[in-house]
Scaffold this motif. Structure first.
Motif, short mmCIF file in Angstrom:
data_model
loop_
_atom_site.label_atom_id
_atom_site.label_comp_id
_atom_site.label_asym_id
_atom_site.label_seq_id
_atom_site.Cartn_x
_atom_site.Cartn_y
_atom_site.Cartn_z
N ARG A 92 -12.48 36.33 26.99
CA ARG A 92 -13.12 37.63 26.73
C ARG A 92 -14.48 37.71 27.44
NH1 ARG A 92 -9.97 36.29 22.83
NH2 ARG A 92 -9.01 37.87 21.54
N SER B 280 -28.80 30.55 18.02
CA SER B 280 -29.32 31.84 17.53
C SER B 280 -28.21 32.83 17.22
CB SER B 280 -30.27 32.45 18.57
OG SER B 280 -29.53 32.76 19.74
N ASP C 183 -22.30 26.54 16.83
CA ASP C 183 -20.88 26.88 16.82
C ASP C 183 -20.02 25.68 16.42
OD1 ASP C 183 -19.61 25.60 19.11
OD2 ASP C 183 -20.19 27.28 20.42
N ARG D 238 -19.82 22.86 19.25
CA ARG D 238 -21.05 22.20 19.71
C ARG D 238 -21.91 21.67 18.57
NH1 ARG D 238 -22.69 26.67 24.11
NH2 ARG D 238 -21.72 28.02 22.54
N PHE E 239 -34.09 27.27 18.65
CA PHE E 239 -33.85 26.88 20.05
C PHE E 239 -32.46 27.35 20.44
CE2 PHE E 239 -36.81 23.71 18.32
CZ PHE E 239 -37.88 23.93 19.20
N GLU E 240 -32.40 28.08 21.53
CA GLU E 240 -31.14 28.68 21.98
C GLU E 240 -30.87 28.24 23.43
OE1 GLU E 240 -28.37 30.53 20.99
OE2 GLU E 240 -27.94 30.13 23.11
N PRO F 130 -25.31 34.41 14.46
CA PRO F 130 -25.61 34.93 13.13
C PRO F 130 -25.88 33.85 12.08
CG PRO F 130 -23.36 35.50 13.84
CD PRO F 130 -24.06 34.94 15.02
N VAL G 42 -32.06 23.82 25.41
CA VAL G 42 -30.93 23.08 24.85
C VAL G 42 -31.44 21.92 24.02
CG1 VAL G 42 -28.84 21.78 25.38
CG2 VAL G 42 -29.63 23.53 26.94
N HIS H 64 -21.20 39.90 21.32
CA HIS H 64 -19.99 40.36 22.02
C HIS H 64 -18.86 40.68 21.05
CE1 HIS H 64 -22.14 38.75 25.46
NE2 HIS H 64 -22.35 37.66 24.74
#
Ligand code: FAD
Length: 507
Positions: free
Chosen positions: A97, A17, A273, A276, A40-41, A19, A236, A130
């Motif tokens: 971070r 989820s 990402d 993953r 799905f996040e 951008p 997941v 973030h």
């Protein structure tokens, strides 16, 4: 039968989820409102609306909690909230971070540089809950010639992310920062690549507050009110189900119960990402030669400066996220003649002790110069056949080496940043600090697009994975060029093109 909170069947399942995943949900909600969509996040919802930037959470304790809950199985121990720039000049190999967690192992192979600072976020909104929100357009060799209408797509991505170059452009010291940088660096640059305010994913409310964009802005009301849309957190995806060269759905583990469920889908978008996404494709049996390869991060040098002879600016409002309120964020665009992306932003405090009067608010600025990596197929994320990660997916193994050209570029970047710093004021660090590989958080190339299925790419220019009907990939991993600029705007632009193609397919 185990009860499931998921639908049995959707038209489109989106994994992740951040951008990029949110851009697919948005464009499909606008252009294919009849299509059923499930996002799905893996991580939890940590902000309201889901995906909102944690910096917009006014209460510092709640903000810190949202950051810790985004850090997967390895939350930082510090109880207090931290700004992403707090560690700006930390000379640590494994720089991390707030809101992110480091790859726990496999980040370096013997004899290689590795990506010591390789990090991820696990929360609704991904890393964009973030991020700093810098959204520059790529230039020169950063651009992707094989994508038709790239500039229009970038404009659309700016709409989705709520990007503006104006919001902080008139911060009290920003004009002076730009004037000094421009006088030193603008000669010979085309007009649109001169020193200018950084386009930022931020807006100012009627009562003057700054609100940072996260995936909530990308989703937008049109997605949130779409009756055919659902966002499922703590979920997941462990496998994309394939049959006869086409997707047929996903297997999802509900982390709130531990139970696994199959959700049928005719299209699946993996936006999980750059590390993953190829992991999930590998776990699902996709074996394209370029999968995980051409991994690139942006080698980065930083330097702090005290602006010379500037008037005292008013104190920053902490609700604005402080860091940008007085001197804004300035952009020195990448060009092929000046092949670095320069970002100059206010630091809350000096990274080194300063003698004499305390510095005027906003007068300490940090310069960050990013390089484009020398691309090599051998730089890659590989997947263990024997070890697994905390979700039971194949463990990630990073192979990554800076080439002689990368070292030359870093040397040139160090010289360039010192020149820019001297134009601004008194240099505070003895010399530029080179961040550890991975610290840019801009990982690209691992599911790159290409014009043909020739073994050097994973998907076509509409982000459709070669040889698997119904499977799209999204995120920075799709970017095939070596960019030095912050990549999210470009990744969202490519996701827009992919989502439009998918909407047309669904129609
Ligand atoms: P992400 O935002 O990383 O989202 C991926 C999501 O997928 C995650 O939430 C993850 O939990 C989920 N996921 C992964 N695997 C699975 C699975 N198997 N099942 C379900 N879900 C899964 N970029 C810029 O362009 N400009 C900046 O100024 C900038 N500043 C940054 C500052 C900081 C401090 C940080 C942390 C990042 C910054 N970035 C910046 C990077 C930017 O946030 C990322 O480029 C962007 O978020 C990538 O979007 P994405 O959707 O591809 O992936």
């Amino acid at each position: 039968m185990v009860h499931s909170r998921y639908p049995r069947c959707v038209d489109v399942a989106i994994v992740g989820s951040g951008p990029a995943g949110a851009a697919y949900a948005r464009i499909l909600s606008e252009q294919a409102p009849h299509a059923t969509i499930a996002v799905f996040e893996a991580g939890p919802v940590v902000s309201d609306p889901p995906g909102a930037h944690v910096r917009n959470i006014a209460d510092p304790v709640q903000r810190a909690r949202a950051q810790r809950r985004s850090e997967g199985p390895w939350p930082h121990t510090a109880a207090s909230p931290a700004d992403p720039l707090d560690d700006y000049a930390a000379d640590r190999e494994r720089l991390v971070r707030p809101g992110t967690f480091l790859l726990p192992d496999g980040w370096r192979q013997p004899g290689e540089d590795g990506l010591p600072a390789a990090a991820m976020s696990s929360n609704a909104g991904g890393m964009a809950a973030h991020w700093t929100g810098a959204c520059p357009r790529p230039g020169g060799s950063e651009r992707i010639p094989l994508v038709p209408g790239l500039d229009r797509l970038l404009t659309e991505a700016e709409r989705l992310l709520g990007v503006s170059a104006k919001v902080l452009a008139d911060a009290p010291l920003a004009g002076e920062v730009r004037a000094r940088l421009g006088a030193a660096l603008d000669a010979g640059r085309p007009e649109d690549r001169r020193v200018q305010p950084m386009p930022l994913a931020v807006r100012r409310t009627a009562d003057g507050r700054l609100v940072w964009s996260g995936s909530d802005v990308v989703f937008g009301e049109v997605t949130r009110t779409n009756p055919n849309f659902g966002l499922f957190d703590e979920s997941v995806v462990t496998q994309v189900l394939l049959r006869d060269g086409a997707v047929r759905g996903v297997t999802v583990r509900d982390l709130t119960t531990g139970a696994e469920h199959e959700v049928a889908a005719s299209s699946v978008v993996v936006a999980a990402d750059s590390l993953r996404t190829p992991q999930l494709l590998h776990a699902s049996g996709v074996r394209l030669p370029a999968l995980g390869r051409y991994l690139n991060d942006q080698p980065q040098v930083v330097l702090a400066v005290r602006l010379r002879d500037v008037p005292a600016a008013p104190e920053a409002d902490p609700a604005d996220g402080g860091i940008t309120a007085q001197s804004g964020v300035s952009w020195v665009p990448f060009t092929d003649d000046h092949p670095f992306h320069g970002q100059v932003m206010q630091l809350d405090a000096s990274p080194v002790p300063i003698e004499g009067d305390p510095p005027a608010p906003g007068s300490i600025v940090g310069l960050g110069w990013f390089c484009a990596k020398d691309l090599q197929a051998g730089d890659r994320v590989a997947f263990s056949d024997t070890e697994t990660d905390h979700h039971g997916l194949p463990a990630l193994r990073i192979h990554y080496t800076l080439t002689a050209r990368d070292h030359d570029n870093l040397r040139a970047a160090r010289e360039a940043i010192v020149e820019a710093a001297h134009a601004l004021g008194d240099v505070l660090d003895p010399e530029p600090l080179t961040f550890p590989p991975g610290a840019s958080l801009h990982y690209q190339g691992t599911v790159r697009m290409g014009p043909a299925d020739d073994g050097t790419s994973v998907c076509d220019p509409a982000s459709r994975v070669w040889g698997v009907r119904g499977l799209h990939v999204a995120g920075n991993g799709v970017i095939p060029t070596a960019t030095a600029c912050n990549p999210t705007l470009t990744a969202v632009a490519l996701a827009v093109a992919g989502a439009r193609a998918l909407a047309a397919d669904l129609a």
